[in-house]
Design an enzyme around this catalytic site. Structure first.
Site, PDB file in Angstrom:
ATOM      1  N   ALA A 191      -4.104 -17.094  -4.655  1.00 34.67           N
ATOM      2  CA  ALA A 191      -2.649 -17.247  -4.610  1.00 34.67           C
ATOM      3  C   ALA A 191      -2.239 -18.541  -3.919  1.00 34.67           C
ATOM      4  O   ALA A 191      -1.382 -19.282  -4.407  1.00 34.67           O
ATOM      5  CB  ALA A 191      -2.032 -16.049  -3.881  1.00 34.67           C
ATOM      6  N   THR A 249      -4.131  -8.703  -7.390  1.00 35.46           N
ATOM      7  CA  THR A 249      -4.265  -7.246  -7.351  1.00 35.46           C
ATOM      8  C   THR A 249      -5.448  -6.804  -8.207  1.00 35.46           C
ATOM      9  O   THR A 249      -5.682  -7.368  -9.273  1.00 35.46           O
ATOM     10  CB  THR A 249      -2.980  -6.516  -7.790  1.00 35.46           C
ATOM     11  OG1 THR A 249      -3.204  -5.116  -7.793  1.00 35.46           O
ATOM     12  CG2 THR A 249      -2.520  -6.953  -9.168  1.00 35.46           C
ATOM     13  N   HIS A 284       4.283   0.634  -1.923  1.00 38.65           N
ATOM     14  CA  HIS A 284       3.483   1.442  -1.003  1.00 38.65           C
ATOM     15  C   HIS A 284       4.058   1.446   0.414  1.00 38.65           C
ATOM     16  O   HIS A 284       3.352   1.723   1.375  1.00 38.65           O
ATOM     17  CB  HIS A 284       2.027   0.959  -1.022  1.00 38.65           C
ATOM     18  CG  HIS A 284       1.382   1.157  -2.367  1.00 38.65           C
ATOM     19  ND1 HIS A 284       0.355   0.387  -2.837  1.00 38.65           N
ATOM     20  CD2 HIS A 284       1.653   2.044  -3.351  1.00 38.65           C
ATOM     21  CE1 HIS A 284       0.003   0.792  -4.061  1.00 38.65           C
ATOM     22  NE2 HIS A 284       0.786   1.794  -4.392  1.00 38.65           N
ATOM     23  N   CYS A 295      14.847  13.920  17.180  1.00 36.11           N
ATOM     24  CA  CYS A 295      14.258  15.271  17.176  1.00 36.11           C
ATOM     25  C   CYS A 295      13.008  15.401  18.043  1.00 36.11           C
ATOM     26  O   CYS A 295      12.448  16.487  18.166  1.00 36.11           O
ATOM     27  CB  CYS A 295      13.944  15.698  15.737  1.00 36.11           C
ATOM     28  SG  CYS A 295      12.432  14.974  15.076  1.00 36.11           S
ATOM     29  N   VAL A 306       1.859  -3.856   2.180  1.00 35.65           N
ATOM     30  CA  VAL A 306       2.709  -3.225   3.189  1.00 35.65           C
ATOM     31  C   VAL A 306       3.112  -4.219   4.284  1.00 35.65           C
ATOM     32  O   VAL A 306       3.783  -3.848   5.236  1.00 35.65           O
ATOM     33  CB  VAL A 306       2.027  -1.975   3.798  1.00 35.65           C
ATOM     34  CG1 VAL A 306       1.852  -0.900   2.739  1.00 35.65           C
ATOM     35  CG2 VAL A 306       0.694  -2.323   4.439  1.00 35.65           C
ATOM     36  N   ASP A 307       2.697  -5.479   4.136  1.00 42.00           N
ATOM     37  CA  ASP A 307       3.135  -6.498   5.085  1.00 42.00           C
ATOM     38  C   ASP A 307       4.518  -7.012   4.679  1.00 42.00           C
ATOM     39  O   ASP A 307       5.053  -6.647   3.636  1.00 42.00           O
ATOM     40  CB  ASP A 307       2.100  -7.632   5.171  1.00 42.00           C
ATOM     41  CG  ASP A 307       1.955  -8.380   3.851  1.00 42.00           C
ATOM     42  OD1 ASP A 307       2.952  -8.943   3.358  1.00 42.00           O
ATOM     43  OD2 ASP A 307       0.830  -8.410   3.302  1.00 42.00           O
TER      44      ASP A 307
HETATM   45 ZN   LIG Z   1      12.889  12.947  14.126  1.00 43.77          ZN
END
Ligand SMILES: [Zn+2]
Length: 259
Positions: A246, A203, A120, A165, A104-105
């Site tokens: 890596a 992974t 993700h 909102c 998620v980086d």
């Molecule tokens: Zn909103």
């Protein structure tokens, strides 16, 4: 001198036209991003994922959950892509390299890679939890950034408010129990169905449905290469495994390819 395996893998990468690179937490570990599953110091070994990364957890305590992600977004700003990220971006100068990541980086992007799928989600793709409108305003860091043992209370922070909102803004990650984003999943499937080589990097291969993607390509006879210091759930599928990290293996492969 490179080992036989490294030489073979370098030759395979050289002759491939279209490579799908499938990355997980190990890809970013050497940038200093804490991993979630490895060992006792993995984040999920210390904290309860259902409290911090589920809709129920969010609804029960949005200030705790937002503070946790604001802390992680802050950590992300402090780290940089590692030599592995950079080697993948360089490889894309010569051939089609699709990055499909479970991370998620945004370190692949910052290294210069095109990410075809964030399976993700992305930490920084913050959005309204009610109307889903993207939020691109500032994300403050928690006032106290040191986590004291297992106590996350110091991270508590009110989430920003949606301009449209008035709903609470949430991180752009996929939480436990949530569906993967449809478009990201479709892009990943297309990539695995079109490639002629798969490179799996860092992974554990245990988070489904993402972990099932390499199998799609293997079913077409596409070779799977694994880079991981440890054996993983995908090792059995791999035609070659390089037991290294890596940031070590990918630049080494690039040097052998450049010969
Ligand atoms: Zn909103």
């Amino acid at each position: 001198m490179p080992s036989d395996t490294v030489q073979q893998v370098a030759d395979m990468i050289s002759s491939a036209d279209r490579i799908t690179v499938f990355t997980g937490a190990g890809m970013s570990a050497e940038s200093g991003i804490a991993t979630f599953r490895s060992g006792d110091d993995g984040l999920w070994g210390r904290f309860d994922p259902m409290m911090l990364a589920s809709v129920d957890g969010w609804e029960a305590d949005p200030h705790l959950v937002w503070g946790w992600y604001a802390w992680r977004i802050g950590q992300l700003r402090d780290v940089v892509p590692n030599a592995g990220h950079r080697a993948l971006a360089d490889l894309a100068q010569h051939k089609v390299v699709d990055v499909v990541t479970q991370n998620v980086d945004d370190l692949h992007e910052r290294a210069g890679s095109t990410v075809v799928s964030h399976l993700h989600g992305s930490l920084t793709a913050t959005r309204c939890s009610v109307c889903r409108a993207p939020y691109d305003g500032p994300v403050a860091r928690p006032y106290h950034e040191q986590i004291d043992g297992d106590d996350l209370d110091s991270l508590r922070l009110a989430p920003p408010t949606c301009a449209r909102c008035g709903g609470d803004v949430r991180p752009g990650v996929v939480w436990f129990g949530e569906m993967l984003p449809e478009r990201e999943w479709a892009s990943a499937v297309d990539s695995f169905d079109a490639c002629d080589l798969v490179l799996v990097v860092g992974t554990s291969g245990i988070v489904y449905p993402a972990a099932g993607l390499p199998d799609r390509a293997a079913g077409r006879g596409v070779p799977i290469i694994e880079v991981n210091p440890d054996e993983s759930a995908l090792s059995g599928l791999a035609t070659h495994s390089i037991r290294s990290t890596a940031a070590s293996a990918l630049p080494l492969l690039a040097r052998v390819i450049d010969g």
